[in-house]
Design an enzyme around this catalytic site. Structure first.
Site, PDB file in Angstrom:
ATOM      1  N   GLY A   1       0.845  -1.196   0.000  1.00 11.13           N
ATOM      2  CA  GLY A   1       0.000   0.000   0.000  1.00 11.13           C
ATOM      3  C   GLY A   1       0.873   1.235   0.000  1.00 11.13           C
TER       4      GLY A   1
ATOM      5  CG  HIS B   1       0.347   6.523   5.962  1.00 12.30           C
ATOM      6  ND1 HIS B   1       1.500   6.992   6.554  1.00 12.30           N
ATOM      7  CD2 HIS B   1       0.603   5.236   5.645  1.00 12.30           C
ATOM      8  CE1 HIS B   1       2.408   6.018   6.597  1.00 12.30           C
ATOM      9  NE2 HIS B   1       1.883   4.933   6.048  1.00 12.30           N
TER      10      HIS B   1
ATOM     11  CG  HIS C   1      -0.397   0.984   7.396  1.00 16.65           C
ATOM     12  ND1 HIS C   1       0.574   0.639   8.310  1.00 16.65           N
ATOM     13  CD2 HIS C   1       0.227   1.767   6.465  1.00 16.65           C
ATOM     14  CE1 HIS C   1       1.726   1.195   7.958  1.00 16.65           C
ATOM     15  NE2 HIS C   1       1.551   1.887   6.831  1.00 16.65           N
ATOM     16  CD  GLU C   2      -1.400   2.325   2.986  1.00 14.44           C
ATOM     17  OE1 GLU C   2      -0.920   3.466   3.058  1.00 14.44           O
ATOM     18  OE2 GLU C   2      -0.702   1.290   3.043  1.00 14.44           O
TER      19      GLU C   2
ATOM     20  CD  GLN D   1       3.375   5.744   3.004  1.00 17.40           C
ATOM     21  OE1 GLN D   1       2.444   5.213   2.407  1.00 17.40           O
ATOM     22  NE2 GLN D   1       4.347   5.045   3.568  1.00 17.40           N
TER      23      GLN D   1
ATOM     24  CB  CYS E   1       5.225   2.000   7.963  1.00 19.66           C
ATOM     25  SG  CYS E   1       4.747   3.492   7.056  1.00 19.66           S
ATOM     26  CG  LEU E   2       6.745   1.033   1.957  1.00 22.90           C
ATOM     27  CD1 LEU E   2       6.030   1.395   0.664  1.00 22.90           C
ATOM     28  CD2 LEU E   2       7.930   0.113   1.686  1.00 22.90           C
TER      29      LEU E   2
HETATM   30  O1  GNR Z   1       4.127  -2.598   2.493  1.00 23.58           O
HETATM   31  C1  GNR Z   1       3.553  -2.511   3.569  1.00 23.58           C
HETATM   32  N1  GNR Z   1       3.344  -3.631   4.287  1.00 23.58           N
HETATM   33  C2  GNR Z   1       2.533  -3.680   5.403  1.00 23.58           C
HETATM   34  C3  GNR Z   1       2.628  -4.800   6.215  1.00 23.58           C
HETATM   35  C4  GNR Z   1       1.854  -4.915   7.334  1.00 23.58           C
HETATM   36  C5  GNR Z   1       0.978  -3.900   7.630  1.00 23.58           C
HETATM   37  C6  GNR Z   1       0.888  -2.767   6.859  1.00 23.58           C
HETATM   38  C7  GNR Z   1       1.665  -2.660   5.744  1.00 23.58           C
HETATM   39  S1  GNR Z   1       1.528  -1.275   4.729  1.00 23.58           S
HETATM   40  C8  GNR Z   1       3.142  -1.212   4.075  1.00 23.58           C
HETATM   41  C9  GNR Z   1       3.284  -0.119   3.028  1.00 23.58           C
HETATM   42  C10 GNR Z   1       3.084   1.218   3.669  1.00 23.58           C
HETATM   43  O2  GNR Z   1       3.852   1.710   4.446  1.00 23.58           O
HETATM   44  N2  GNR Z   1       1.969   1.819   3.375  1.00 23.58           N
HETATM   45  O3  GNR Z   1       1.674   3.000   3.937  1.00 23.58           O
HETATM   46 NI    NI Z   2       2.844   3.076   5.786  1.00 27.29          NI
END
Ligand code: GNR
Ligand code: NI
Length: 168
Positions: free
Chosen positions: A50, A141, A137-138, A55, A95-96
């Site tokens: 995601g 953000h 999660h998104e 980001q 998270c990236l």
């Molecule tokens: O790539 C991603 N893997 C992930 C793994 C477990 C829970 C959430 C994520 S999201 C993350 C990519 C990201 O940071 N998206 O904002």
């Molecule tokens: Ni993230």
């Protein structure tokens, strides 16, 4: 042509802003469509499941996701709204924007999110597992929240499993 944008990391103020809603009229503009293409390109290159617009330093309520399963196609959601949730479970997350780190966080097991797709059509995405986790999660953000704000046991990703979570 789509290109890979720079992913901001924790400490950059843009990750802490509440992103603004997209005016639906903007969706069909070429620059907006380019933004979506670039978000997919950046997510796949990372690689990640995601990516939210903040980001890449775009403070708009947009995210893309691809959880790579048979039931769910790659999706873009504009102006997402959480429709329904279920009981909470604890999941490993990464998270990236916080590279190389993992931790455990409480997430709703199921999630449903509605919003607009890249054509401005109404969509609804519902599911559990990684899909539900990623949706939550998104959306965090877009509200200036990072999972590390409430995660437990934050640690460098060491095992192969943890590394996979940390990067994808
Ligand atoms: O790539 C991603 N893997 C992930 C793994 C477990 C829970 C959430 C994520 S999201 C993350 C990519 C990201 O940071 N998206 O904002
Ligand atoms: Ni993230």
């Amino acid at each position: 042509m789509p290109y890979i944008r720079e992913i901001l990391t924790d400490g950059h103020p843009a990750l802490r802003r509440v992103a603004r809603r997209v005016n639906p009229k903007e969706i069909r503009e070429p620059l907006f469509q380019q933004l979506i293409d670039d978000m997919f390109e950046t997510m796949y290159a990372a690689p990640g499941v995601g990516l939210a617009a903040p980001q890449i330093n775009v403070s708009k309520r947009i995210f893309v996701m691809d959880v790579h399963d048979d039931e769910h196609e790659p999706a873009v959601v504009i102006n997402p709204k959480v429709e329904e949730l279920s009981e909470e479970i604890e999941l490993r997350e990464g998270c990236l924007s916080v590279p190389g780190i993992v931790g455990e966080i409480a997430r709703f097991k199921r999630a449903a999110v509605s919003g607009l797709d890249r054509h401005g059509q109404k969509i609804r995405i519902e599911g559990e597992g990684l899909l539900a986790q990623c949706l939550q999660h998104e959306i965090d953000h877009l509200n200036g929240a990072l999972y590390i704000d409430r995660a437990k046991n934050l640690r460098p990703a060491v095992s192969e499993e943890e590394k996979e979570t940390a990067e994808a």
